[in-house]
Design an enzyme around this catalytic site. Structure first.
Site, mmCIF file in Angstrom:
data_model
loop_
_atom_site.group_PDB
_atom_site.id
_atom_site.type_symbol
_atom_site.label_atom_id
_atom_site.label_comp_id
_atom_site.label_asym_id
_atom_site.label_seq_id
_atom_site.Cartn_x
_atom_site.Cartn_y
_atom_site.Cartn_z
ATOM 1 C CE LYS A 254 -4.566 0.553 0.482
ATOM 2 N NZ LYS A 254 -5.548 -0.382 -0.039
ATOM 3 N N GLY B 73 -23.794 3.676 1.710
ATOM 4 C CA GLY B 73 -22.811 4.085 0.704
ATOM 5 C C GLY B 73 -23.365 3.810 -0.666
HETATM 6 P P1 NAD Z 1 -16.634 5.706 -3.134
HETATM 7 O O1 NAD Z 1 -15.882 6.938 -2.797
HETATM 8 O O2 NAD Z 1 -16.917 5.390 -4.565
HETATM 9 O O3 NAD Z 1 -18.047 5.700 -2.391
HETATM 10 C C1 NAD Z 1 -18.192 5.973 -1.029
HETATM 11 C C2 NAD Z 1 -19.659 6.198 -0.744
HETATM 12 O O4 NAD Z 1 -19.801 6.412 0.656
HETATM 13 C C3 NAD Z 1 -20.249 7.427 -1.432
HETATM 14 O O5 NAD Z 1 -21.533 7.107 -1.883
HETATM 15 C C4 NAD Z 1 -20.334 8.446 -0.306
HETATM 16 O O6 NAD Z 1 -21.384 9.371 -0.530
HETATM 17 C C5 NAD Z 1 -20.657 7.529 0.842
HETATM 18 N N1 NAD Z 1 -20.391 8.149 2.134
HETATM 19 C C6 NAD Z 1 -19.423 9.019 2.479
HETATM 20 N N2 NAD Z 1 -19.573 9.401 3.750
HETATM 21 C C7 NAD Z 1 -20.652 8.733 4.220
HETATM 22 C C8 NAD Z 1 -21.318 8.681 5.457
HETATM 23 N N3 NAD Z 1 -20.914 9.425 6.484
HETATM 24 N N4 NAD Z 1 -22.382 7.865 5.570
HETATM 25 C C9 NAD Z 1 -22.798 7.128 4.534
HETATM 26 N N5 NAD Z 1 -22.232 7.145 3.352
HETATM 27 C C10 NAD Z 1 -21.167 7.929 3.190
HETATM 28 O O7 NAD Z 1 -15.835 4.524 -2.434
HETATM 29 P P2 NAD Z 1 -15.899 2.966 -2.787
HETATM 30 O O8 NAD Z 1 -14.824 2.634 -3.758
HETATM 31 O O9 NAD Z 1 -17.313 2.592 -3.077
HETATM 32 O O10 NAD Z 1 -15.427 2.328 -1.399
HETATM 33 C C11 NAD Z 1 -16.352 2.135 -0.323
HETATM 34 C C12 NAD Z 1 -15.695 1.255 0.728
HETATM 35 O O11 NAD Z 1 -15.320 0.009 0.151
HETATM 36 C C13 NAD Z 1 -14.428 1.809 1.370
HETATM 37 O O12 NAD Z 1 -14.366 1.365 2.697
HETATM 38 C C14 NAD Z 1 -13.320 1.143 0.570
HETATM 39 O O13 NAD Z 1 -12.101 1.089 1.299
HETATM 40 C C15 NAD Z 1 -13.941 -0.231 0.398
HETATM 41 N N6 NAD Z 1 -13.360 -0.991 -0.716
HETATM 42 C C16 NAD Z 1 -13.469 -0.549 -1.991
HETATM 43 C C17 NAD Z 1 -12.939 -1.308 -3.029
HETATM 44 C C18 NAD Z 1 -13.106 -0.879 -4.467
HETATM 45 O O14 NAD Z 1 -12.799 -1.695 -5.347
HETATM 46 N N7 NAD Z 1 -13.581 0.313 -4.745
HETATM 47 C C19 NAD Z 1 -12.267 -2.519 -2.750
HETATM 48 C C20 NAD Z 1 -12.174 -2.959 -1.427
HETATM 49 C C21 NAD Z 1 -12.734 -2.182 -0.417
#
Ligand code: NAD
Length: 423
Positions: A114, A226
């Protein structure tokens, strides 16, 4: 070295990440030797770099970046690049170790890495962000590579950032090297399904659990926190399978319709209005309400530490699918376990993204182009096999799935080290 896992285990909100917090008892249960502990928990490489970048204003600023790699016994290190003001090498180290464990749980041939740059990306122009990305890659170029360490997107980096990384790395090496980074645009060797693979991997695990419990999709009510890359795709995929998605939320709040939301229409509404709130026919709710809404499956897919000691007793769902990283605090995990809730842990539930990154890397190395049907079929196979492996350990030991997944990962990494003669 003490058995205490001494590094701080923090997420992006500076909270303890549960998987790492749990590891100490896994080490104790497995009776690991000092050598095994050291080989597992001390990073192979911790790199901190600084590099000057010219700003639009005419001046320049020195940026700091980090890259941390853990055990590479199972394969080259793999993990995202994050642009965040709170990025530290300690934080990168914890996240790199989690990647090590995640890759081992789904049994793909990668170690963990990372890294990132200490920057608030929202304060920079596109041209400045490109210069920061290229500067960072020049600084770490000797440490990454298709057979060393393969970056990917993470918080505040995306396909566009990966395209700059590819281009900068190839300029330095003076040759094409598409396998140096994953999460690229499909036009540059990326895989279209990578965009929804994290959500799809989680849905595959959920389907296995539903099968075991004799649950039919039509009887399963889902609430998802989310509505970004992971949450929106999870909502769409579950709805496509016939589940009733009763509530979703984004940073501004949530919406609830006990008769089920049409996710495609919610997505259009969000595009038009900038939020999912005020969706016709649904009731506006808070993010706190979403977590305790009546449903069968709760999928946190936003931030960490959302299920806490304060709200875990009120969770109605019988299954928690951890699509976000570390959405459950240790105290909440205990409460949910005692209440008989099944928590599908993040290192299994959201591993679909890195699995498809592995396909992208393999495709780039072989020069082959995989049909989407092959990508989807193999993703399902890998996720269901990983769930079966974790389930077997959980049944055999009576431990919760998170503990079983950690145990599996630790054993796999140590076995690879042993076979190499390192133990
Ligand atoms: P993203 O930025 O695309 O989406 C995040 C979402 O969370 C958005 O809809 C945002 O409005 C919402 N959000 C922000 N603050 C919030 C709150 N206080 N309450 C509720 N919703 C809130 O991010 P993502 O890529 O969808 O990632 C989401 C999670 O999944 C993170 O924890 C990330 O580490 C994890 N993750 C993502 C991936 C990936 O491939 N994108 C892989 C593994 C883990």
């Amino acid at each position: 070295m003490s058995t205490k896992h001494e590094r701080i285990h923090r997420d992006e909100k500076n909270q303890c990440t549960l998987c790492l917090a749990e590891l100490d008892s896994v080490y104790a249960d497995l009776g690991l030797t000092k050598q095994e502990l050291a080989i597992l928990t001390i990073p192979r490489r911790v790199l901190t770099v600084s590099f000057p970048v010219r700003l639009e204003s005419g001046g320049s600023r020195v940026f700091v970046g980090h890259r941390v790699q853990f055990s590479d016994a199972r394969g080259p290190a793999k993990g995202g690049i994050r642009f965040h003001p709170d990025m530290t090498s300690g934080h990168a180290s914890d996240l790199a170790f989690l990647m090590d464990l995640k890759c081992a749980v789904v049994d793909i041939p990668f170690g963990g890495a990372k890294g990132g740059v200490v920057v608030d990306a929202s304060t920079l122009s596109r041209a400045e962000l490109e210069r920061v990305t290229r500067g960072y890659i020049r600084a770490i170029a000797d440490f990454i590579g298709p057979f060393k360490d393969i970056p990917a997107p993470d918080v505040y980096t995306d396909e566009r950032t990966m395209a700059w990384i590819l281009d900068e790395y190839e300029r330095i090496r003076r040759e094409h090297s598409p396998a140096v980074v994953t999460g690229k645009p499909p036009e540059l060797g990326g895989i279209r399904a990578r965009r929804f693979s994290t959500a799809l991997g989680g849905v595959h695990v959920l389907e296995e659990v539903m099968k075991e419990r004799g649950l039919k999709a039509a009887d399963v009510r889902v609430a998802i926190q989310g509505f970004g890359n992971v949450g929106e795709n999870a909502a769409r995929l579950m709805r496509d399978r016939g589940c009733c998605v009763v509530a979703v939320s984004d940073a501004k709040g949530g919406i609830h319709d006990p008769t089920g939301l049409d996710i495609a229409v919610v997505s259009s509404h969000k595009k038009q209005t900038g939020s999912i709130m005020d969706f016709p026919g649904a009731k506006n709710i808070t993010n706190a309400e979403l977590l305790t809404i009546p449903c069968d499956v709760l999928a946190p897919a936003a931030l960490s530490s959302q299920l806490t000691e304060q709200n875990a007793s009120d969770v109605k769902a019988s299954i928690v699918l951890e699509l976000a990283n570390a959405p459950t605090t240790p105290a909440a995990d205990d409460i949910l376990f005692k209440r008989g809730k099944l928590v599908i842990p993040d290192i299994l539930a959201n591993a679909g993204g890195v699995v498809v990154s592995w396909f992208e890397w393999s495709q780039n190395l072989s020069g082959d182009l995989w049909e989407e049907s092959k990508v989807l079929k193999r993703l399902r196979q890998i996720m269901t096999a990983a769930y079966a492996d974790v389930r077997r350990i959980s049944e055999g030991t009576g431990r919760r799935l998170r503990r079983a997944a950690l145990e599996l990962a630790v054993k796999r990494i140590l076995e690879a080290e042993r076979l190499r003669g390192n133990l």
